[in-house]
Write an enzyme that holds these catalytic residues in place. Structure first.
Site, short mmCIF file in Angstrom:
data_model
loop_
_atom_site.label_atom_id
_atom_site.label_comp_id
_atom_site.label_asym_id
_atom_site.label_seq_id
_atom_site.Cartn_x
_atom_site.Cartn_y
_atom_site.Cartn_z
N ASN A 191 0.81 -1.23 0.00
CA ASN A 191 0.00 0.00 0.00
C ASN A 191 0.84 1.27 0.00
O ASN A 191 0.31 2.36 0.23
CB ASN A 191 -0.94 0.00 1.20
CG ASN A 191 -1.81 -1.24 1.25
OD1 ASN A 191 -1.67 -2.06 2.16
ND2 ASN A 191 -2.68 -1.42 0.27
N ILE A 210 1.12 6.99 0.09
CA ILE A 210 0.40 6.03 0.92
C ILE A 210 -1.03 5.89 0.43
O ILE A 210 -1.72 6.89 0.18
CB ILE A 210 0.40 6.48 2.40
CG1 ILE A 210 1.82 6.66 2.90
CG2 ILE A 210 -0.36 5.48 3.26
CD1 ILE A 210 1.90 7.32 4.27
N CYS A 211 -1.48 4.66 0.28
CA CYS A 211 -2.86 4.39 -0.10
C CYS A 211 -3.57 3.77 1.10
O CYS A 211 -3.31 2.62 1.48
CB CYS A 211 -2.92 3.43 -1.29
SG CYS A 211 -4.61 2.97 -1.78
N VAL A 212 -4.46 4.54 1.72
CA VAL A 212 -5.24 4.05 2.86
C VAL A 212 -6.59 4.76 2.82
O VAL A 212 -6.66 5.96 2.51
CB VAL A 212 -4.51 4.29 4.19
CG1 VAL A 212 -4.29 5.76 4.45
CG2 VAL A 212 -5.25 3.65 5.35
#
Length: 257
Positions: free
Chosen positions: A86, A93-95
């Site tokens: 992620n 950042i992928c969240v």
């Protein structure tokens, strides 16, 4: 130089509260720092959670706040290289907490805790690093080996220290310094050329004694000579009659002889 001018005063005030709280009671494994040059950038050092391939590593990251924060979520980036599904190779950042699940009421503490939880439980289904995501799904041991390798190379290095002071204190200090500098510049510009010096001698009646300025040049064609030249001319004229008297006396003496 970047500043915090893009953030509204009420947002600065809220950030000061949050950062003070994070400094006094930091979340487990997270240390927050303040960027003195730009308060819209929040830095943090995240300890790799025990029992994960990131254990013993320290990962520096940053949150970038837009000028419409908190209506829009901050953007998160890892500055320390990390092998994670992620987290993209450029650190993005992928969240969901920073995307579709964002809520203006969420604070920095919540965001930082969620990001650290990513190191414990990655989500390969929404991977930004496709190699890491595929490896995690196909062969966890190979994925863990790669992650530990990155951790050993990049995350074990000592990180430069950053300040952990509160935003409001730094802002006040900077504003005072800038104000003092502006006042000094203004005073220098407001000095009137030719004004009497505060150290100039005063006459008995309290008035300033005029300053006599002498010059050795003429004022121009047809202009008057300066005071020193005039005084020399008067002295020369005064000496002429005296010299004539001396010559007459000598002539009389010669005749007597």
């Amino acid at each position: 130089m970047a500043t915090n001018e893009n953030l509204p005063p009420n947002v600065i005030k809220q950030l000061a509260k949050e950062l003070k709280n994070l400094d006094e009671a930091p979340p487990e494994g997270i240390k927050v720092g303040v960027n003195d040059d730009n308060f819209s950038i929040i830095h943090a050092d995240i300890d790799g959670p025990a029992g994960t391939p990131y254990e013993n590593g320290v990962f520096r990251m940053k949150l970038i706040l837009s000028n419409d924060f908190p209506q829009s979520p901050p953007k998160g980036y890892f500055l320390t290289k990390i092998f994670h599904p992620n987290i993209a190779t450029n650190g993005e950042i992928c969240v969901n907490a920073l995307k579709k699940d964002w809520n203006p009421s969420l604070g920095l503490r919540h965001v930082l805790i969620v990001i650290r939880c990513l190191l414990i439980e990655p989500f390969p289904e929404s991977a930004l690093n496709e190699q890491a995501g595929k490896m995690l799904l196909d062969n966890y041991e190979e994925y863990a080996r790669h992650a530990r390798l990155y951790t050993g190379i990049h995350a074990l290095k000592p990180k430069p220290k950053f300040k952990t002071g509160v935003i409001s204190e730094s802002t006040t200090t900077r504003n005072v310094e800038q104000t003092n500098s502006s006042l000094k510049i203004a005073d220098q510009k407001n000095v009137v050329p030719g004004a009497a010096s505060p150290l100039a001698p005063k006459l008995e009646n309290g008035q300033d004694q005029p300053t006599v300025i002498t010059s050795t040049t003429e004022t121009g064609v047809g202009g008057s000579m300066t005071a020193p030249l005039t005084q020399k001319k008067e002295i020369g004229l005064a000496k002429a009659p005296a010299d004539k008297k001396k010559m007459d006396a000598r002539k009389k003496s010669l005749k007597r002889l």
